[in-house]
Scaffold this motif. Structure first.
Motif, mmCIF file in Angstrom:
data_model
loop_
_atom_site.group_PDB
_atom_site.id
_atom_site.type_symbol
_atom_site.label_atom_id
_atom_site.label_comp_id
_atom_site.label_asym_id
_atom_site.label_seq_id
_atom_site.Cartn_x
_atom_site.Cartn_y
_atom_site.Cartn_z
ATOM 1 N N ASP A 121 -16.220 -59.711 49.783
ATOM 2 C CA ASP A 121 -15.079 -59.263 48.884
ATOM 3 C C ASP A 121 -15.090 -57.452 49.256
ATOM 4 O OD1 ASP A 121 -13.947 -61.827 48.326
ATOM 5 O OD2 ASP A 121 -14.889 -61.685 46.084
ATOM 6 N N GLU A 122 -16.140 -57.024 48.921
ATOM 7 C CA GLU A 122 -16.192 -55.489 48.928
ATOM 8 C C GLU A 122 -16.176 -55.030 50.207
ATOM 9 O OE1 GLU A 122 -19.688 -52.287 47.556
ATOM 10 O OE2 GLU A 122 -20.215 -54.453 47.032
ATOM 11 N N PHE A 123 -16.606 -55.619 51.399
ATOM 12 C CA PHE A 123 -16.384 -55.136 52.582
ATOM 13 C C PHE A 123 -14.669 -55.329 52.887
ATOM 14 C CE2 PHE A 123 -16.793 -55.557 57.357
ATOM 15 C CZ PHE A 123 -17.029 -54.081 57.576
ATOM 16 N N LYS A 124 -14.097 -56.352 52.459
ATOM 17 C CA LYS A 124 -12.561 -56.521 52.803
ATOM 18 C C LYS A 124 -11.764 -55.423 51.942
ATOM 19 C CE LYS A 124 -12.351 -61.494 53.160
ATOM 20 N NZ LYS A 124 -11.773 -62.869 52.558
ATOM 21 N N LEU A 125 -12.362 -55.187 50.852
ATOM 22 C CA LEU A 125 -11.732 -53.971 50.054
ATOM 23 C C LEU A 125 -11.914 -52.883 50.767
ATOM 24 C CD1 LEU A 125 -10.616 -52.794 47.314
ATOM 25 C CD2 LEU A 125 -12.726 -52.723 46.636
ATOM 26 N N ASP A 126 -13.045 -52.575 51.318
ATOM 27 C CA ASP A 126 -13.293 -51.104 52.280
ATOM 28 C C ASP A 126 -12.391 -51.067 53.258
ATOM 29 O OD1 ASP A 126 -15.083 -50.274 50.505
ATOM 30 O OD2 ASP A 126 -16.846 -51.076 51.451
ATOM 31 N N ILE A 127 -12.270 -52.152 53.938
ATOM 32 C CA ILE A 127 -11.474 -52.539 55.303
ATOM 33 C C ILE A 127 -9.890 -52.156 54.808
ATOM 34 C CG2 ILE A 127 -10.410 -53.769 56.839
ATOM 35 C CD1 ILE A 127 -12.981 -55.352 57.054
ATOM 36 N N PHE A 128 -9.413 -52.723 53.788
ATOM 37 C CA PHE A 128 -8.182 -52.555 53.411
ATOM 38 C C PHE A 128 -7.795 -50.845 52.779
ATOM 39 C CE2 PHE A 128 -4.296 -52.459 50.499
ATOM 40 C CZ PHE A 128 -3.490 -53.481 51.434
ATOM 41 N N LYS A 129 -8.658 -50.271 52.327
ATOM 42 C CA LYS A 129 -8.531 -49.135 51.884
ATOM 43 C C LYS A 129 -8.511 -48.162 53.037
ATOM 44 C CE LYS A 129 -10.781 -48.996 47.399
ATOM 45 N NZ LYS A 129 -11.861 -48.799 46.389
ATOM 46 N N VAL A 131 -7.772 -48.998 56.588
ATOM 47 C CA VAL A 131 -6.750 -49.211 57.477
ATOM 48 C C VAL A 131 -5.276 -49.221 56.657
ATOM 49 C CG1 VAL A 131 -5.985 -50.965 58.840
ATOM 50 C CG2 VAL A 131 -8.307 -50.884 58.665
ATOM 51 N N PHE A 132 -5.236 -49.669 55.635
ATOM 52 C CA PHE A 132 -3.879 -49.628 54.993
ATOM 53 C C PHE A 132 -3.342 -48.596 54.029
ATOM 54 C CE2 PHE A 132 -4.548 -53.701 56.869
ATOM 55 C CZ PHE A 132 -3.489 -53.946 57.794
ATOM 56 N N ASP A 133 -4.283 -48.691 52.766
ATOM 57 C CA ASP A 133 -3.865 -48.064 51.629
ATOM 58 C C ASP A 133 -4.039 -46.309 52.073
ATOM 59 O OD1 ASP A 133 -3.662 -47.733 48.865
ATOM 60 O OD2 ASP A 133 -5.682 -47.092 48.392
ATOM 61 N N ARG A 134 -4.918 -45.943 52.598
ATOM 62 C CA ARG A 134 -4.913 -44.393 52.775
ATOM 63 C C ARG A 134 -3.922 -44.017 54.036
ATOM 64 N NH1 ARG A 134 -11.410 -44.810 52.642
ATOM 65 N NH2 ARG A 134 -11.711 -45.035 50.459
ATOM 66 N N GLU A 135 -3.259 -45.141 54.488
ATOM 67 C CA GLU A 135 -2.592 -44.504 55.781
ATOM 68 C C GLU A 135 -1.015 -44.816 55.206
ATOM 69 O OE1 GLU A 135 -3.510 -42.757 58.110
ATOM 70 O OE2 GLU A 135 -5.616 -43.415 57.776
ATOM 71 N N ASP A 136 -0.096 -43.770 55.689
ATOM 72 C CA ASP A 136 1.446 -44.091 55.163
ATOM 73 C C ASP A 136 2.292 -44.606 56.393
ATOM 74 O OD1 ASP A 136 0.954 -43.075 52.598
ATOM 75 O OD2 ASP A 136 0.946 -41.076 53.398
ATOM 76 N N GLY A 137 1.708 -44.704 57.649
ATOM 77 C CA GLY A 137 2.390 -45.091 58.719
ATOM 78 C C GLY A 137 2.675 -46.519 58.705
ATOM 79 N N HIS A 138 2.144 -47.356 57.972
ATOM 80 C CA HIS A 138 2.438 -48.888 58.237
ATOM 81 C C HIS A 138 3.494 -49.060 57.411
ATOM 82 C CE1 HIS A 138 -1.660 -49.486 59.611
ATOM 83 N NE2 HIS A 138 -2.058 -48.849 58.913
ATOM 84 N N GLN A 139 4.485 -50.268 57.888
ATOM 85 C CA GLN A 139 5.636 -50.699 57.352
ATOM 86 C C GLN A 139 5.458 -52.310 57.660
ATOM 87 O OE1 GLN A 139 8.061 -48.907 55.660
ATOM 88 N NE2 GLN A 139 8.525 -51.133 55.131
ATOM 89 N N SER A 140 5.547 -53.014 56.408
ATOM 90 C CA SER A 140 5.517 -54.480 56.763
ATOM 91 C C SER A 140 6.895 -54.954 57.219
ATOM 92 C CB SER A 140 5.345 -54.924 55.080
ATOM 93 O OG SER A 140 5.373 -56.429 55.352
ATOM 94 N N ASP A 141 6.857 -56.011 57.869
ATOM 95 C CA ASP A 141 7.950 -56.850 58.405
ATOM 96 C C ASP A 141 8.288 -57.841 57.254
ATOM 97 O OD1 ASP A 141 7.791 -55.601 60.828
ATOM 98 O OD2 ASP A 141 6.398 -56.967 61.740
ATOM 99 N N ALA A 241 -8.565 -46.014 61.269
ATOM 100 C CA ALA A 241 -8.051 -47.639 61.406
ATOM 101 C C ALA A 241 -8.912 -48.401 62.166
ATOM 102 C CB ALA A 241 -6.583 -47.330 61.834
ATOM 103 N N PHE A 242 -9.317 -47.583 63.438
ATOM 104 C CA PHE A 242 -10.265 -48.229 64.445
ATOM 105 C C PHE A 242 -11.682 -48.232 63.998
ATOM 106 C CE2 PHE A 242 -7.047 -47.276 67.919
ATOM 107 C CZ PHE A 242 -6.133 -48.083 67.487
#
Length: 260
Positions: A121-129, A131-141, A241-242
């Motif tokens: 769970d902790e590592f998944k949280l780090d990945i989400f932060k 790749v997604f939370d700290r970046e503004d370029g993502h837009q969900s379909d 992200a990468f």
């Protein structure tokens, strides 16, 4: 506010929205349907997408669907979740305009398959932060079911347009980079590597550091010719992200070398 209390509040808001229900006769369908005057959630979209029983919607039902929007199968899973899982669920809920629960599950499942998961769970949280939370370029379909978010977006539309007009984007159209840009990309990559390295704590840290090569990472994983032309700032954001998957791969290679 604690995460569970936050979700209880969202459930109460969703229940309030459903209580604005009014029936009307629809001649097209030849039967009574419901209309709503919601303040917090897009009730019509939720009812359609989640096949909600509109005739018997209780606060308990509201808790169940809020749990679904936060990445859980049911409300009781929230009550048993780890602190990291709870934090991740709130980030999923607050960032549904960037990534839906389904999109996140597909993404993390792919990463786990690629790098020999499952992840904690902790590592998944780090990945989400990262790749997604700290970046503004993502837009969900998918759909953002929160009306508050949509209203905020509408009220700031003019400000966003103005900022876009004022902002001048720099495009990278050819490689190699000039010396100044290349140094900035390398500095950003090294900084990102250190952050991820500290989070995953590889079993063979010295070997992983020895294998790390910022220039190789930039040339082979970020600024590849097929991605050109690309916005310079967006390309810099791709580094974070990468990086998570890249460092996991380095750690796995280091482990393999030590066990030969």
């Amino acid at each position: 506010m604690k995460t569970i209390e936050y979700f209880k509040l969202q459930a109460k808001n969703l229940h309030k929205d459903f209580k604005t229900q009014q029936s009307y006769f629809d001649p097209t369908y030849g039967r009574d349907l419901y209309k709503y005057a919601p303040k917090f959630f897009d009730v019509d979209a939720l009812a359609l997408d989640f096949d909600i029983d509109e005739d018997n919607f209780t606060l308990m039902n509201a808790q169940h669907y809020i749990a679904r929007l936060a990445g859980f199968g049911k409300w009781t899973e929230i009550l048993k979740a780890s602190p990291s899982a709870l934090e991740l669920s709130k980030l999923l809920f607050d960032n549904m305009h960037k990534v839906s629960v389904m999109e996140w599950e597909i993404y993390i499942s792919g990463e786990e398959s690629k790098y020999g998961g499952p992840f904690g769970d902790e590592f998944k949280l780090d990945i989400f932060k990262t790749v997604f939370d700290r970046e503004d370029g993502h837009q969900s379909d998918g759909i953002d079911y929160r009306l508050v978010r949509k209203n905020e977006k509408l009220t700031t539309e003019n400000q966003i347009v103005k900022s876009k007009k004022m902002k001048t984007t720099v495009q990278i159209v050819a490689l190699p980079l000039d010396e100044a840009d290349r140094m900035e990309f390398i500095r950003t990559a090294n900084s990102s590597f250190e952050r991820v390295f500290e989070r995953i704590e590889p079993e063979n840290p010295e070997l992983v550091r020895k294998m790390w090569n910022a220039e190789k990472f930039i040339d082979e994983d970020v600024l590849t010719p097929d991605r050109l032309p690309i916005d310079r700032d967006y390309a810099l954001s791709m580094i974070d992200a990468f990086m998570v998957g890249y460092v996991i791969q380095l750690a796995a290679e280091a482990d393999n070398q030590t066990t030969r």
